[in-house]
Scaffold this motif. Structure first.
Motif, PDB file in Angstrom:
ATOM      1  N   LYS A 119      58.180  47.457  63.041  1.00 34.53           N
ATOM      2  CA  LYS A 119      57.499  46.661  62.017  1.00 34.53           C
ATOM      3  C   LYS A 119      56.613  45.603  62.666  1.00 34.53           C
ATOM      4  N   VAL A 149      68.479  38.939  64.805  1.00 31.05           N
ATOM      5  CA  VAL A 149      68.182  37.514  64.624  1.00 31.05           C
ATOM      6  C   VAL A 149      67.569  37.316  63.236  1.00 31.05           C
ATOM      7  N   LEU A 152      55.493  40.411  48.596  1.00 29.77           N
ATOM      8  CA  LEU A 152      54.952  39.267  49.348  1.00 29.77           C
ATOM      9  C   LEU A 152      53.769  38.630  48.606  1.00 29.77           C
ATOM     10  N   THR A 160      62.247  40.095  54.458  1.00 30.48           N
ATOM     11  CA  THR A 160      61.266  41.195  54.421  1.00 30.48           C
ATOM     12  C   THR A 160      61.842  42.478  55.043  1.00 30.48           C
ATOM     13  N   THR A 171      58.866  34.658  53.948  1.00 30.13           N
ATOM     14  CA  THR A 171      59.125  36.025  54.419  1.00 30.13           C
ATOM     15  C   THR A 171      60.619  36.269  54.672  1.00 30.13           C
ATOM     16  N   THR A 216      65.197  35.472  60.252  1.00 30.79           N
ATOM     17  CA  THR A 216      63.831  34.926  60.246  1.00 30.79           C
ATOM     18  C   THR A 216      63.821  33.492  60.767  1.00 30.79           C
ATOM     19  N   ILE A 226      49.310  38.903  54.826  1.00 31.74           N
ATOM     20  CA  ILE A 226      49.280  38.093  53.612  1.00 31.74           C
ATOM     21  C   ILE A 226      49.673  36.680  54.023  1.00 31.74           C
ATOM     22  N   ALA A 276      49.525  43.196  59.806  1.00 32.76           N
ATOM     23  CA  ALA A 276      50.950  43.500  59.626  1.00 32.76           C
ATOM     24  C   ALA A 276      51.051  45.029  59.629  1.00 32.76           C
ATOM     25  N   LYS A 293      56.263  50.333  52.115  1.00 37.70           N
ATOM     26  CA  LYS A 293      55.251  49.354  52.566  1.00 37.70           C
ATOM     27  C   LYS A 293      54.521  48.767  51.345  1.00 37.70           C
ATOM     28  N   GLY A 349      55.432  42.759  61.353  1.00 37.90           N
ATOM     29  CA  GLY A 349      55.424  41.448  60.680  1.00 37.90           C
ATOM     30  C   GLY A 349      55.280  40.277  61.638  1.00 37.90           C
ATOM     31  N   HIS A 350      55.599  40.503  62.928  1.00 42.59           N
ATOM     32  CA  HIS A 350      55.509  39.406  63.899  1.00 42.59           C
ATOM     33  C   HIS A 350      54.197  39.435  64.691  1.00 42.59           C
ATOM     34  N   ASN A 360      62.193  45.154  64.166  1.00 46.61           N
ATOM     35  CA  ASN A 360      60.983  44.324  64.203  1.00 46.61           C
ATOM     36  C   ASN A 360      60.567  44.192  65.670  1.00 46.61           C
TER      37      ASN A 360
END
Ligand SMILES: Nc1ncnc2c1ncn2[C@@H]1O[C@H](COP(=O)(O)OP(=O)(O)OP(=O)(O)O)[C@@H](O)[C@H]1O
Ligand SMILES: Cc1ncc(CO)c(N)n1
Length: 265
Positions: A173, A107, A240, A207, A204, A109, A199, A181, A233, A175-176, A137
């Motif tokens: 990851k 999916v 970012l 990413t 994003t 972002t 951040i 993060a 990383k 990020g969510h 993710n």
């Protein structure tokens, strides 16, 4: 010069997919090649159309690449159907490709689906098992493990479950997540956390693509996996922080954030 191949979809707005990969590889001072699995009409607000390649044409691109400039590392991103997944696995085995990073893109972002329903099965049974490392993710790790993930403890459980059918490294990851993060690398030998504060940047888009390409570059340079993940990383965190603000939605990253020569191999 090190050589890296990306097998992925094109993002017309340049923030994700093939374009993010080529920018990342170039920023690492490496030579980028591409096999395009699909064209997408998309921008920072969403995906408005997908035109898939045929499996034969993906195979032809891979033949051209491997018979001429064999890549030292391969990153695989958006592959929207089972037939294209199968031909990629067949060709990578035929050419004995090494250092394979599989980003199981499902999916975007923006929330748009980038994979047909029947493809998830082929992804899990055929493509993920050939990865040196895979980079789901949190929503993707939930699909792959069948477990809900609400915190870092759930990430460890999910990784363990995914390891039952993935022999390589599993990088979930973070990020969510909401507060941090933090990314988890799980291998059959050990697990390690790669932590950063969140951040506050809404831009994003791409990413995941960028992180997986940066890992592929580090594998091409010959670093051990744990070092590859830390370097990648650091790269994504810098891109970012450099806070590019383009487009009306979740904008792209800034790949021009480094001092000249910082990322040279
Ligand atoms: N706000 C943030 N602050 C710091 N790091 C972040 C942030 N958002 C994402 N990251 C990092 O970016 C990398 C990609 O993670 P993320 O979970 O966003 O992937 P993704 O959802 O696959 O990305 P994509 O947007 O391309 O689909 C990870 O290393 C993650 O920790
Ligand atoms: C082509 C493409 N690949 C991957 C992603 C995931 O961010 C995207 N939005 N578009």
């Amino acid at each position: 010069m090190h050589t890296v191949l990306t097998i992925a979809g094109s993002d017309s707005s340049g923030g994700a997919g093939i374009q993010a990969d080529i920018k990342t590889i170039t920023a690492h001072n490496m030579y980028a090649m591409s096999a395009i699995t699909a064209l997408t009409a998309q921008n920072t607000t969403g995906v408005y159309g997908i035109q898939e390649s045929t499996p034969d044409f993906v195979a032809r691109q891979l033949d051209c690449i491997f018979q001429d400039i064999p890549p030292e590392a391969v990153k695989i991103g958006m592959v929207s159907n089972a037939e294209i997944i199968r031909i990629i696995v067949e060709k990578l085995k035929e050419y004995n490709a090494q250092n394979i990073v599989v980003d199981p893109v499902m999916v975007a972002t923006s929330g748009s689906s980038l994979m047909k329903n029947d493809a998830a099965k082929a992804l899990m049974a055929e493509l993920l098992p050939i990865g040196t490392v895979i980079t789901p993710n949190i929503p993707e790790a939930e699909v792959l493990s069948g477990y809900p993930i609400r915190n870092t403890q759930d990430m460890e459980q999910a990784a363990k479950k995914i390891a039952s059918f993935v022999p390589g490294g599993i990088l979930i990851k973070g990020g969510h997540l909401t507060d941090t993060a933090d990314d988890l690398l799980y291998t059959r030998e050990a697990s390690a956390w790669y932590r950063t504060v969140r951040i506050e940047n809404p831009n994003t888009h791409g990413t995941g693509c960028t992180l997986s390409s940066a890992i592929a570059c580090n594998l091409a340079a010959g670093y051990p996996l744990t070092v590859c993940i830390q370097n990648a990383k650091d790269y994504i965190t810098g891109a970012l922080k450099a806070n590019l603000n383009l487009g009306k939605g979740s904008g792209p990253l800034n790949h021009m954030w480094q001092e000249k020569g910082t990322c040279s191999f």
